[in-house]
Scaffold this motif. Structure first.
Motif, short mmCIF file in Angstrom:
data_model
loop_
_atom_site.label_atom_id
_atom_site.label_comp_id
_atom_site.label_asym_id
_atom_site.label_seq_id
_atom_site.Cartn_x
_atom_site.Cartn_y
_atom_site.Cartn_z
N UNK A 47 0.83 -1.21 0.00
CA UNK A 47 0.00 0.00 0.00
C UNK A 47 0.86 1.26 0.00
N UNK A 48 1.84 1.29 0.89
CA UNK A 48 2.72 2.45 0.99
C UNK A 48 3.46 2.69 -0.32
N UNK A 49 3.93 1.62 -0.91
CA UNK A 49 4.65 1.74 -2.18
C UNK A 49 3.76 2.36 -3.26
N UNK A 50 2.52 1.93 -3.31
CA UNK A 50 1.60 2.46 -4.31
C UNK A 50 1.23 3.91 -4.04
N UNK A 51 1.04 4.26 -2.77
CA UNK A 51 0.79 5.67 -2.43
C UNK A 51 1.99 6.53 -2.81
N UNK A 95 7.44 1.55 11.96
CA UNK A 95 6.80 1.48 10.65
C UNK A 95 7.65 2.21 9.61
N UNK A 96 8.13 3.40 9.95
CA UNK A 96 8.98 4.17 9.03
C UNK A 96 10.26 3.40 8.71
N UNK A 117 10.99 2.43 0.40
CA UNK A 117 9.84 3.34 0.30
C UNK A 117 10.15 4.55 1.18
N UNK A 118 10.34 5.69 0.55
CA UNK A 118 10.72 6.91 1.27
C UNK A 118 9.63 7.30 2.26
N UNK A 119 9.97 7.23 3.53
CA UNK A 119 9.01 7.51 4.60
C UNK A 119 9.67 8.37 5.67
N UNK A 120 9.01 9.45 6.05
CA UNK A 120 9.50 10.32 7.11
C UNK A 120 9.08 9.76 8.46
#
Length: 158
Positions: free
Chosen positions: A44-48, A61-62, A70-73
């Motif tokens: 899901x995160x990758x698609x968002x 989670x980050x 998957x770039x996540x702050x």
């Protein structure tokens, strides 16, 4: 009208009927999910991210998402000092929250505070990854509420 066209339209209309305002591509999403949901969150995160959303998540989670490319702050949990996720929500930057609750009904838990703040700020807050998937699919359709027409349900009458 075939089922391939009808089902996405029905899904879209169902999401809109719930009152969820779909976030615009390029907005920001805050994700804080229970440990058992973390593996499912990856896709899901990758698609968002591919749709241009800026992703925020709490520590574990980050880290997991970043380790998957998957770039996540990372954002602090409520008890980890400030600025934390409530400050981020209040900033107006977040357009969607995905928060899967842990077991228990204690109002002092972070999840209750997150969902309460989401309501106060009129930010859609999804508590199920299945619903998050449905919202993602609706965003991919690229529709808006003006696109709602009459839905042909005859394909379901066999």
């Amino acid at each position: 009208m075939g089922i391939a066209k009808t089902f996405p339209d029905a899904l879209y209309k169902g999401i809109i009927a719930t009152g969820i305002k779909l976030p615009k591509k390029g907005g920001a999403i805050l994700m804080t999910v229970r440990d058992t949901d973390k593996p499912e969150l990856i896709q899901l995160a990758e698609e968002f991210e591919k749709l241009g959303f800026e992703l925020y998540a709490t520590g574990k989670t980050a880290n997991m998402l970043n380790n998957q490319g998957i770039a996540t702050n990372a954002v602090k949990k409520i008890g980890e000092g400030e600025p934390n996720l409530l400050d981020l929500i209040e900033s107006g930057k977040i357009s969607l929250i995905i928060n899967t609750p842990t077991k228990g009904r204690k109002p002092e838990r972070d999840g209750f505070k997150i969902r309460r703040k989401a309501v106060e700020m009129s930010i859609p807050c999804l508590t199920s990854l299945d619903t998050a998937r449905a919202v993602l699919e609706c965003i991919k359709l690229g529709k808006n509420e003006k696109d709602l027409g009459v839905l042909d349900l005859s394909v379901f009458n066999n």
